[in-house]
Design an enzyme around this catalytic site. Sequence first.
Site, PDB file in Angstrom:
ATOM      1  N   ASN A  10      35.094  41.349  47.572  1.00 22.33           N
ATOM      2  CA  ASN A  10      35.017  41.801  46.179  1.00 22.33           C
ATOM      3  C   ASN A  10      34.914  40.571  45.283  1.00 22.33           C
ATOM      4  OD1 ASN A  10      35.504  42.823  43.629  1.00 22.33           O
ATOM      5  ND2 ASN A  10      37.637  43.373  44.032  1.00 22.33           N
ATOM      6  N   LYS A  12      34.519  40.449  42.180  1.00 20.14           N
ATOM      7  CA  LYS A  12      35.063  40.688  40.829  1.00 20.14           C
ATOM      8  C   LYS A  12      34.072  40.163  39.783  1.00 20.14           C
ATOM      9  CE  LYS A  12      39.668  40.572  42.773  1.00 20.14           C
ATOM     10  NZ  LYS A  12      41.082  40.301  42.612  1.00 20.14           N
ATOM     11  N   HIS A  97      40.347  50.047  41.680  1.00 23.83           N
ATOM     12  CA  HIS A  97      40.969  48.737  41.889  1.00 23.83           C
ATOM     13  C   HIS A  97      42.084  48.553  40.861  1.00 23.83           C
ATOM     14  CE1 HIS A  97      41.588  44.425  42.083  1.00 23.83           C
ATOM     15  NE2 HIS A  97      41.014  44.464  43.271  1.00 23.83           N
ATOM     16  N   GLU A  99      42.897  46.200  39.085  1.00 22.99           N
ATOM     17  CA  GLU A  99      42.468  45.556  37.828  1.00 22.99           C
ATOM     18  C   GLU A  99      41.787  46.569  36.912  1.00 22.99           C
ATOM     19  OE1 GLU A  99      40.410  42.324  39.728  1.00 22.99           O
ATOM     20  OE2 GLU A  99      42.347  41.570  40.443  1.00 22.99           O
ATOM     21  N   GLU A 167      46.359  47.461  48.251  1.00 26.90           N
ATOM     22  CA  GLU A 167      46.455  46.129  47.658  1.00 26.90           C
ATOM     23  C   GLU A 167      47.690  46.046  46.771  1.00 26.90           C
ATOM     24  OE1 GLU A 167      42.221  44.299  47.518  1.00 26.90           O
ATOM     25  OE2 GLU A 167      42.568  45.382  45.664  1.00 26.90           O
ATOM     26  N   GLY A 173      45.154  37.774  44.070  1.00 23.99           N
ATOM     27  CA  GLY A 173      44.802  36.534  43.397  1.00 23.99           C
ATOM     28  C   GLY A 173      45.970  35.579  43.213  1.00 23.99           C
ATOM     29  N   SER A 213      45.171  38.310  48.583  1.00 21.49           N
ATOM     30  CA  SER A 213      45.313  36.938  49.080  1.00 21.49           C
ATOM     31  C   SER A 213      45.065  36.802  50.581  1.00 21.49           C
ATOM     32  CB  SER A 213      46.690  36.363  48.709  1.00 21.49           C
ATOM     33  OG  SER A 213      46.781  36.206  47.310  1.00 21.49           O
TER      34      SER A 213
HETATM   35  P1  PGA Z   1      42.414  38.355  46.279  1.00 20.75           P
HETATM   36  O1  PGA Z   1      41.902  39.735  45.651  1.00 20.75           O
HETATM   37  O2  PGA Z   1      41.938  38.311  47.694  1.00 20.75           O
HETATM   38  O3  PGA Z   1      41.808  37.282  45.425  1.00 20.75           O
HETATM   39  O4  PGA Z   1      43.911  38.377  46.186  1.00 20.75           O
HETATM   40  C1  PGA Z   1      41.850  40.908  46.395  1.00 20.75           C
HETATM   41  C2  PGA Z   1      41.428  42.048  45.499  1.00 20.75           C
HETATM   42  O5  PGA Z   1      41.948  42.135  44.367  1.00 20.75           O
HETATM   43  O6  PGA Z   1      40.553  42.876  45.877  1.00 20.75           O
END
Ligand code: PGA
Length: 251
Positions: A10, A12, A97, A99, A167, A173, A213
Amino acid sequence: MSRRPLVAGNWKMNGLEASLGEIGALIEKLGSAGLPNADIMVCPPATLMRAAAEKLVGSDIALGAQNCHAKASGAHTGDISAEMLGDAGATAVIVGHSERRADHGETDADVRAKAEAVWRAGLMAIICIGETEAQRRAGETLDVVGRQIQGSVPETANAGNTVIAYEPVCANGTGLTPTPEDVAEVHGFIRDILSKLLVNGEADKIRILYGGSVKPDNAAELMAVSNVDGALVGGASLKAADFYGIVSTYR
Ligand code: PGA
């Protein structure tokens, strides 16, 4: 039950045209090192969808999108429908997601409607769920995750049209990952809830990805956890070498 793993990247809100070189590098790496025993997908921003689709022709990498509107078309300025994403080459769409839930106030009902829109367009929905750090600290993880599944996953979901991505928000992140024991507990719980919700034994077949992560150096440990059927990778999917490092866990 053997489920073919999926590793999806992803991107983003990252990536300009030059970033497509990373897709080229990934294709080359897979060509020289051989394909892993897993499905691979990249989910770039919508602006790169068509160019990415062209780049991926003839490769074994699928193309996904990051979000869609629930309607097929209409007066929704700035939005993109699942049909449009399919037209641009996507075969899957991430919905719900954390976010999107946090930045745009998306509710479980919104996410469910988007998942159904993804199916209407003939694509696969990657439905995201996960608790916040405060909810985890308060011991509410399983309640929250259970509620999100009941509200966001339509009962007609099956292994062909749906993937679940767990997640935990505190891991997105941040570089912090839950312990394998924590991940095992939640993934087992998700499988149980799905078995009550879905018909025809689909709960056993549906893939549950872990996200948050995931990096080349922790992927092997996380992907070995029971009921973890792959990864939804954010930051580490932006560089072909890192993403390949995760994908190659499945050899
Ligand atoms: P990340 O994000 O691997 O940077 O933690 C995963 C996600 O939010 O899909």
